[in-house]
Write a protein that holds these residues in place. Sequence first.
Motif, PDB file in Angstrom:
ATOM      1  N   TRP A  54      -9.095   6.201  -3.779  1.00  0.00           N
ATOM      2  CA  TRP A  54      -8.321   6.421  -5.002  1.00  0.00           C
ATOM      3  C   TRP A  54      -9.288   6.616  -6.163  1.00  0.00           C
ATOM      4  O   TRP A  54     -10.362   6.010  -6.196  1.00  0.00           O
ATOM      5  N   HIS A  56       1.842   1.765  -3.551  1.00  0.00           N
ATOM      6  CA  HIS A  56       0.741   2.360  -4.311  1.00  0.00           C
ATOM      7  C   HIS A  56       0.652   3.865  -4.045  1.00  0.00           C
ATOM      8  O   HIS A  56       0.436   4.656  -4.971  1.00  0.00           O
ATOM      9  N   THR A  95       0.820   6.721  -6.956  1.00  0.00           N
ATOM     10  CA  THR A  95      -0.413   7.407  -7.370  1.00  0.00           C
ATOM     11  C   THR A  95      -0.461   8.877  -6.975  1.00  0.00           C
ATOM     12  O   THR A  95      -1.282   9.637  -7.516  1.00  0.00           O
ATOM     13  N   LEU A 128       0.829  -1.205   0.000  1.00  0.00           N
ATOM     14  CA  LEU A 128       0.000   0.000   0.000  1.00  0.00           C
ATOM     15  C   LEU A 128       0.863   1.255   0.000  1.00  0.00           C
ATOM     16  O   LEU A 128       0.524   2.260  -0.640  1.00  0.00           O
ATOM     17  N   MET A 160      -4.567   9.344  -4.713  1.00  0.00           N
ATOM     18  CA  MET A 160      -4.850   8.441  -3.584  1.00  0.00           C
ATOM     19  C   MET A 160      -4.751   9.226  -2.286  1.00  0.00           C
ATOM     20  O   MET A 160      -3.761   9.909  -2.036  1.00  0.00           O
ATOM     21  N   THR A 167      -8.076  -2.670  -9.839  1.00  0.00           N
ATOM     22  CA  THR A 167      -8.914  -1.515 -10.160  1.00  0.00           C
ATOM     23  C   THR A 167      -8.146  -0.484 -10.983  1.00  0.00           C
ATOM     24  O   THR A 167      -8.711   0.157 -11.878  1.00  0.00           O
ATOM     25  N   ARG A 168      -6.868  -0.332 -10.701  1.00  0.00           N
ATOM     26  CA  ARG A 168      -6.043   0.639 -11.422  1.00  0.00           C
ATOM     27  C   ARG A 168      -5.707   0.199 -12.837  1.00  0.00           C
ATOM     28  O   ARG A 168      -5.315   1.035 -13.670  1.00  0.00           O
ATOM     29  N   TRP A 203     -11.871   3.677  -6.188  1.00  0.00           N
ATOM     30  CA  TRP A 203     -11.665   2.589  -5.230  1.00  0.00           C
ATOM     31  C   TRP A 203     -11.711   3.175  -3.826  1.00  0.00           C
ATOM     32  O   TRP A 203     -11.090   4.227  -3.567  1.00  0.00           O
ATOM     33  N   LEU A 232      -6.544  -3.088  -5.316  1.00  0.00           N
ATOM     34  CA  LEU A 232      -6.295  -1.757  -5.855  1.00  0.00           C
ATOM     35  C   LEU A 232      -5.602  -1.848  -7.213  1.00  0.00           C
ATOM     36  O   LEU A 232      -5.936  -1.104  -8.143  1.00  0.00           O
ATOM     37  N   GLN A 233      -4.657  -2.779  -7.353  1.00  0.00           N
ATOM     38  CA  GLN A 233      -3.966  -2.948  -8.624  1.00  0.00           C
ATOM     39  C   GLN A 233      -4.938  -3.374  -9.722  1.00  0.00           C
ATOM     40  O   GLN A 233      -4.870  -2.882 -10.860  1.00  0.00           O
ATOM     41  N   TYR A 293     -11.568   2.018   0.414  1.00  0.00           N
ATOM     42  CA  TYR A 293     -11.238   0.941   1.349  1.00  0.00           C
ATOM     43  C   TYR A 293     -11.406   1.451   2.777  1.00  0.00           C
ATOM     44  O   TYR A 293     -10.950   2.560   3.109  1.00  0.00           O
ATOM     45  N   SER A 331      -3.870  -4.581  -1.707  1.00  0.00           N
ATOM     46  CA  SER A 331      -3.071  -3.992  -2.778  1.00  0.00           C
ATOM     47  C   SER A 331      -3.385  -4.628  -4.123  1.00  0.00           C
ATOM     48  O   SER A 331      -3.401  -3.943  -5.155  1.00  0.00           O
TER      49      SER A 331
END
Length: 557
Positions: free
Chosen positions: A495, A271, A275, A268, A279, A449-450, A461, A446-447, A463, A443
């Motif tokens: 994010w 990320h 970002t 995280l 984020m 989704t990204r 996203w 999130l990856q 969380y 993570s």
Amino acid sequence: MRPPFPTRLAACLTTLPQQASPSRNALLACCVVGATLLALIALGHDGRRIAQLAVLALPMVLWLAWPLRSARIRRVRTLLVWLWAMGFALDGAVRAYLLDTYQAAPDGAMVLGAAANTNAREGAEYLWMHWRSAAVWGAVLVVAGVLVGMFARRGAVASTTVSARPSRWMVALIALLLLLSCVAYASKPWRRLHPAIFWTQWIDSLHALRSAWADQQKQRDRLMAQAKAIAPVITQSGPSTVVLVITDSINRDNMALYGYGRPTTPRLLAHKAQTGDQMAVLKNAWSVDASTLPALRNMFHFGLPEAENPPHVLALARAAGYKVWWISNHDDLAIEQQHARLADVVDMVNRTPGRASASLDGEILDCVQEALADTSTDRKLIVVHLMGAHPHYSLRFPENANPFDDNVDAVENGLVKDGRSAWVRRFRQEYDAALLYHDFVVSELLQQTRAPGKQGEYRAWMYLSDHGQEVGHVSDRAGHSPSTASGYRIPAVVWRNREPLPQDAALQPFRADWAGWTLMELLGIRWNGQQSERDVLADSYRWEPPGIPVKVESFER
């Protein structure tokens, strides 16, 4: 003055009728019946539950060692021991079948739901379809029944010609085992595992579920009708995908993302570095509830009281035009009925309820990827419900994946300095290992989704945890904690791939029961009941301290 109980018990056992000492046949009967029961119990249970069920089964097995003179009473004993043993055998066989076929427990949502939704005709059709498995397990029960019946007849017999006293070790052993069994029956968590009690309660749960379903379906229909009447609209054009990740029992104080001294969230943090201002890590996030059900109720009803008849977030999203997924590693009937079933697609990965569930959160990743790849709609809301660090902590990460095990570092030294006990320090190590694995799962979500979607697709996203957890932070204990601030300190991260997030959002205090307002902003949904002052991403956001039952020095840290 009467002698103490152990003395009276020993006297009773040593003054039995002639040939009171159990014969070799009686000992063999106890061993064979006990071993058969233990084998069948082990098929359907694991870990300490095997020992718990074995102790609960002891009394009837030990009865075979008690010499009886009357042939009629011996026949009654044989019948009762056989019925007793077959109750445990049937319980073990059913559990083993469900575990082998569905990886599910009988009191899991899937099994209870399927049983409640099945009539006699459908049950017969199911047995016909799975007759091979039924035949195999039926054969196992027949063999067990024959074996128990043969040896239960060999229980101890009181002779009229030979007199013998039982040895002291035998008296002590029987007394000890009986005492152990009595303690087990006195304990409610142990007692409720007994097949007679468990399956009686299971039938009650089945009836209660059938009754509740009618009411819950009416409630869901009402919420959908209410959402359509509100007529929410989507203000942004083009494809849109929003992923909401709700986890369980995560305290932000144990996340390196929030400054914790152990490397529990390396992915995280990576990320966040990648970002930038897309984020936001909400530094001062709080739950207003210390347990899951009220936390989710508040989260999905915008933190509004029942008296105001608030709409449901998922119903509003569907009414606006989103296709909704609910992908869960939880097995909870209440959550499924109150929230999950409002979604268009429901995928309950975990089928074992309660604290003993060992289903890892990583199991949901493929399901989320399938939802993201779905081409049936341009607008998606994917809700992911994780186990997080729900106790027991040791079940929330893969075996042998605890880098903090017996690691003497600054965190460990701090706990020792604060006077935390060895068992709490051990729980802290397991909790931090659970957060490290949790960091991997979150993570990955999130990856996913990204990752690039359709051309020009908007993606967001969010969380957060339902509540926190006390693991030696302010008291020498571990677990849910409605009485300390640790039970309410949660992480929250947002994010999105378009315009930067407001710079001050990360520093604003945030309430989980207001998460619905922020989610509506990420979804781009507007409706007449909007309260932008409760959306942490809005310029008009106005913080109001929640009324939680513990003293908090400051909500801004």
